[in-house]
Every structure is written in C-alpha cells, then in structure tokens.
Design a protein around this motif. Structure first.
Motif, mmCIF file in Angstrom:
data_model
loop_
_atom_site.group_PDB
_atom_site.id
_atom_site.type_symbol
_atom_site.label_atom_id
_atom_site.label_comp_id
_atom_site.label_asym_id
_atom_site.label_seq_id
_atom_site.Cartn_x
_atom_site.Cartn_y
_atom_site.Cartn_z
ATOM 1 N N GLY A 55 -5.535 -3.162 9.418
ATOM 2 C CA GLY A 55 -4.216 -3.479 8.887
ATOM 3 C C GLY A 55 -3.795 -4.916 9.123
ATOM 4 O O GLY A 55 -2.695 -5.314 8.751
ATOM 5 N N THR A 56 -4.668 -5.722 9.724
ATOM 6 C CA THR A 56 -4.369 -7.131 10.003
ATOM 7 C C THR A 56 -5.340 -8.061 9.299
ATOM 8 O O THR A 56 -4.941 -9.053 8.701
ATOM 9 C CB THR A 56 -4.421 -7.395 11.520
ATOM 10 O OG1 THR A 56 -3.480 -6.542 12.167
ATOM 11 C CG2 THR A 56 -4.086 -8.833 11.850
ATOM 12 N N ASP A 57 -6.608 -7.754 9.376
ATOM 13 C CA ASP A 57 -7.652 -8.582 8.780
ATOM 14 C C ASP A 57 -8.063 -7.996 7.436
ATOM 15 O O ASP A 57 -8.665 -6.918 7.382
ATOM 16 C CB ASP A 57 -8.872 -8.653 9.712
ATOM 17 C CG ASP A 57 -8.519 -9.199 11.076
ATOM 18 O OD1 ASP A 57 -7.883 -10.263 11.121
ATOM 19 O OD2 ASP A 57 -8.864 -8.556 12.081
ATOM 20 N N ARG A 89 -9.784 1.647 6.108
ATOM 21 C CA ARG A 89 -8.668 2.528 6.420
ATOM 22 C C ARG A 89 -7.443 2.209 5.571
ATOM 23 O O ARG A 89 -6.668 3.088 5.214
ATOM 24 C CB ARG A 89 -8.317 2.395 7.903
ATOM 25 C CG ARG A 89 -7.187 3.272 8.317
ATOM 26 C CD ARG A 89 -6.923 3.195 9.785
ATOM 27 N NE ARG A 89 -5.828 4.083 10.105
ATOM 28 C CZ ARG A 89 -5.702 4.706 11.235
ATOM 29 N NH1 ARG A 89 -6.601 4.551 12.175
ATOM 30 N NH2 ARG A 89 -4.682 5.492 11.451
ATOM 31 N N HIS A 90 -7.230 0.941 5.240
ATOM 32 C CA HIS A 90 -6.046 0.497 4.495
ATOM 33 C C HIS A 90 -6.468 -0.147 3.178
ATOM 34 O O HIS A 90 -7.483 -0.826 3.106
ATOM 35 C CB HIS A 90 -5.251 -0.534 5.303
ATOM 36 C CG HIS A 90 -4.886 -0.086 6.673
ATOM 37 N ND1 HIS A 90 -3.785 0.693 6.929
ATOM 38 C CD2 HIS A 90 -5.487 -0.296 7.866
ATOM 39 C CE1 HIS A 90 -3.721 0.925 8.231
ATOM 40 N NE2 HIS A 90 -4.745 0.338 8.813
ATOM 41 N N VAL A 91 -5.657 0.051 2.153
ATOM 42 C CA VAL A 91 -5.874 -0.562 0.841
ATOM 43 C C VAL A 91 -4.556 -1.167 0.395
ATOM 44 O O VAL A 91 -3.494 -0.557 0.549
ATOM 45 C CB VAL A 91 -6.322 0.496 -0.202
ATOM 46 C CG1 VAL A 91 -6.467 -0.134 -1.570
ATOM 47 C CG2 VAL A 91 -7.607 1.164 0.227
ATOM 48 N N ARG A 92 -4.612 -2.378 -0.135
ATOM 49 C CA ARG A 92 -3.389 -2.962 -0.689
ATOM 50 C C ARG A 92 -3.701 -3.683 -1.993
ATOM 51 O O ARG A 92 -4.790 -4.213 -2.200
ATOM 52 C CB ARG A 92 -2.704 -3.893 0.296
ATOM 53 C CG ARG A 92 -3.342 -5.230 0.486
ATOM 54 C CD ARG A 92 -2.520 -6.069 1.458
ATOM 55 N NE ARG A 92 -3.171 -7.343 1.744
ATOM 56 C CZ ARG A 92 -2.715 -8.211 2.622
ATOM 57 N NH1 ARG A 92 -1.623 -7.932 3.317
ATOM 58 N NH2 ARG A 92 -3.349 -9.341 2.822
ATOM 59 N N LEU A 93 -2.716 -3.664 -2.848
ATOM 60 C CA LEU A 93 -2.792 -4.351 -4.131
ATOM 61 C C LEU A 93 -1.992 -5.629 -3.980
ATOM 62 O O LEU A 93 -0.790 -5.584 -3.708
ATOM 63 C CB LEU A 93 -2.209 -3.451 -5.225
ATOM 64 C CG LEU A 93 -2.294 -3.946 -6.644
ATOM 65 C CD1 LEU A 93 -3.752 -4.109 -7.062
ATOM 66 C CD2 LEU A 93 -1.592 -2.975 -7.573
#
Length: 57
Positions: free
Chosen positions: A7-9, A33-37
């Motif tokens: 969630g940081t890198d 673990r995390h996905v962002r657009l």
C-alpha cells in the motif's frame, strides 16, 4: 493501473494514452494485495467517468 504489496510502494502494470472511452479489458499477470487506478488526464471535456472497475482472479 498500479499494484502494491504493502500500500506504499506502487508499481505500474498498465498504462495507455490511446483509450477510446469504450470497454477496456486489461490482462495482468502480477500478484499484489492492492490495486489502484491512477487517472492523469480527462478523456473528454466533461471530466472523468468510470462506470465500473473490477478485479478478478
């Protein structure tokens, strides 16, 4: 599109400047673990429009 394990890198797994505003299916083989657009520019003069965003395994 970016993914992260903590969630940081963040690492970019897909980027385009030629989208046409229609349906786009992006196949990614990354595990995270995390996905962002991450949107950088509006496609039209009316602003951003995102009808649906899904992550499937």
């Amino acid at each position: 599109m970016q993914v992260s394990d903590n969630g940081t890198d963040w690492r970019t797994v897909h980027s385009t400047t030629t989208a046409n505003g229609d349906i786009d299916t992006i196949d990614v083989t990354e595990t995270a673990r995390h996905v962002r657009l991450h949107l950088r520019a509006r496609g039209t003069g009316w602003g951003y429009s995102l009808h649906e965003f899904g992550v499937y395994s």
